[in-house]
Design a protein around this motif. Structure first.
Motif, PDB file in Angstrom:
ATOM      1  N   VAL A  63       3.302  20.536   1.743  1.00  0.00           N
ATOM      2  CA  VAL A  63       2.336  19.498   1.394  1.00  0.00           C
ATOM      3  C   VAL A  63       3.028  18.164   1.606  1.00  0.00           C
ATOM      4  O   VAL A  63       4.117  17.931   1.071  1.00  0.00           O
ATOM      5  CB  VAL A  63       1.862  19.624  -0.073  1.00  0.00           C
ATOM      6  CG1 VAL A  63       0.910  18.499  -0.430  1.00  0.00           C
ATOM      7  CG2 VAL A  63       1.199  20.980  -0.307  1.00  0.00           C
ATOM      8  N   GLY A  65       3.240  14.016   1.337  1.00  0.00           N
ATOM      9  CA  GLY A  65       2.758  12.987   0.427  1.00  0.00           C
ATOM     10  C   GLY A  65       3.773  11.881   0.226  1.00  0.00           C
ATOM     11  O   GLY A  65       4.626  11.640   1.077  1.00  0.00           O
ATOM     12  N   PRO A  85      -0.054  13.824  -2.984  1.00  0.00           N
ATOM     13  CA  PRO A  85      -0.363  14.387  -1.669  1.00  0.00           C
ATOM     14  C   PRO A  85      -1.233  13.421  -0.851  1.00  0.00           C
ATOM     15  O   PRO A  85      -2.102  12.737  -1.410  1.00  0.00           O
ATOM     16  CB  PRO A  85      -1.146  15.663  -1.990  1.00  0.00           C
ATOM     17  CG  PRO A  85      -0.732  16.009  -3.381  1.00  0.00           C
ATOM     18  CD  PRO A  85      -0.509  14.682  -4.060  1.00  0.00           C
ATOM     19  N   THR A  88      -5.196  13.761  -1.233  1.00  0.00           N
ATOM     20  CA  THR A  88      -5.958  13.528  -2.464  1.00  0.00           C
ATOM     21  C   THR A  88      -5.861  12.104  -2.997  1.00  0.00           C
ATOM     22  O   THR A  88      -6.780  11.628  -3.646  1.00  0.00           O
ATOM     23  CB  THR A  88      -5.511  14.467  -3.602  1.00  0.00           C
ATOM     24  OG1 THR A  88      -4.169  14.156  -3.966  1.00  0.00           O
ATOM     25  CG2 THR A  88      -5.643  15.914  -3.224  1.00  0.00           C
ATOM     26  N   LEU A  92      -0.199  15.319  -8.356  1.00  0.00           N
ATOM     27  CA  LEU A  92      -0.493  16.735  -8.583  1.00  0.00           C
ATOM     28  C   LEU A  92      -0.902  16.981 -10.027  1.00  0.00           C
ATOM     29  O   LEU A  92      -1.707  17.870 -10.304  1.00  0.00           O
ATOM     30  CB  LEU A  92       0.726  17.595  -8.235  1.00  0.00           C
ATOM     31  CG  LEU A  92       1.093  17.669  -6.759  1.00  0.00           C
ATOM     32  CD1 LEU A  92       2.360  18.481  -6.577  1.00  0.00           C
ATOM     33  CD2 LEU A  92      -0.035  18.255  -5.942  1.00  0.00           C
ATOM     34  N   GLN A  96      -4.859  19.089  -8.644  1.00  0.00           N
ATOM     35  CA  GLN A  96      -4.074  20.007  -7.831  1.00  0.00           C
ATOM     36  C   GLN A  96      -4.942  21.127  -7.267  1.00  0.00           C
ATOM     37  O   GLN A  96      -4.908  22.250  -7.747  1.00  0.00           O
ATOM     38  CB  GLN A  96      -2.919  20.597  -8.633  1.00  0.00           C
ATOM     39  CG  GLN A  96      -1.980  21.405  -7.766  1.00  0.00           C
ATOM     40  CD  GLN A  96      -0.775  21.902  -8.532  1.00  0.00           C
ATOM     41  OE1 GLN A  96      -0.775  22.009  -9.740  1.00  0.00           O
ATOM     42  NE2 GLN A  96       0.262  22.223  -7.808  1.00  0.00           N
ATOM     43  N   TYR A  99      -5.080  23.703  -1.856  1.00  0.00           N
ATOM     44  CA  TYR A  99      -4.530  23.247  -0.587  1.00  0.00           C
ATOM     45  C   TYR A  99      -3.426  22.204  -0.763  1.00  0.00           C
ATOM     46  O   TYR A  99      -2.826  21.766   0.207  1.00  0.00           O
ATOM     47  CB  TYR A  99      -5.627  22.728   0.353  1.00  0.00           C
ATOM     48  CG  TYR A  99      -6.446  21.578  -0.183  1.00  0.00           C
ATOM     49  CD1 TYR A  99      -6.000  20.265  -0.059  1.00  0.00           C
ATOM     50  CD2 TYR A  99      -7.662  21.809  -0.805  1.00  0.00           C
ATOM     51  CE1 TYR A  99      -6.747  19.213  -0.558  1.00  0.00           C
ATOM     52  CE2 TYR A  99      -8.411  20.763  -1.306  1.00  0.00           C
ATOM     53  CZ  TYR A  99      -7.952  19.473  -1.174  1.00  0.00           C
ATOM     54  OH  TYR A  99      -8.693  18.428  -1.672  1.00  0.00           O
ATOM     55  N   CYS A 100      -3.141  21.796  -1.999  1.00  0.00           N
ATOM     56  CA  CYS A 100      -2.037  20.876  -2.285  1.00  0.00           C
ATOM     57  C   CYS A 100      -0.909  21.564  -3.035  1.00  0.00           C
ATOM     58  O   CYS A 100      -0.012  20.918  -3.556  1.00  0.00           O
ATOM     59  CB  CYS A 100      -2.527  19.684  -3.109  1.00  0.00           C
ATOM     60  SG  CYS A 100      -3.558  18.560  -2.172  1.00  0.00           S
TER      61      CYS A 100
END
Length: 115
Positions: A63, A65, A85, A88, A92, A96, A99-100
């Motif tokens: 992921v 970010g 991330p 989003t 997190l 969350q 997919y993250c």
């Protein structure tokens, strides 16, 4: 033995000299603030059915970010409180989705055979 599972979780921060533990990053968020980072999990499955042959399959979840500054200086700050991330825009800890989550992504790759 058969089906041995090894998991490794770390964070690679741009310009920080290699992978780091999420706990280390969380303990010094100001040091990494504003830097891009990749949060990843590696699952290695070792199948050694005989002494002469072992098969290792590697599955990753990544992921991408950014590390942000901590909102508070409360003790016990976790990596989830400072990693945002790209997809989003929230930490997190705030949001969350699967997919993250690099653990979930690595497991999906394992289940679908995407080594």
């Amino acid at each position: 033995g058969q089906g041995v599972l090894v998991e490794h979780v770390c964070v690679e921060v741009a310009g920080a000299g290699g992978p780091k533990s999420p706990d280390l990053i969380a303990s010094k968020p100001g040091m990494y603030q504003g830097l891009s980072a990749t949060f990843w999990t590696i699952l290695a499955i070792v199948d050694s059915t005989s002494h002469s042959e072992s098969k290792v399959q590697i599955y990753e979840g990544q992921v991408h970010g950014t590390i942000r500054s901590a909102i508070s200086t409360a003790e016990g700050l976790a990596f989830q409180d400072i990693f945002v991330p790209q997809v989003t825009g929230q930490t997190l800890a705030q949001h969350q989705p699967g997919y993250c989550d690099p653990d979930a992504l690595a497991i999906v790759n394992f289940m679908t055979g995407n080594a």
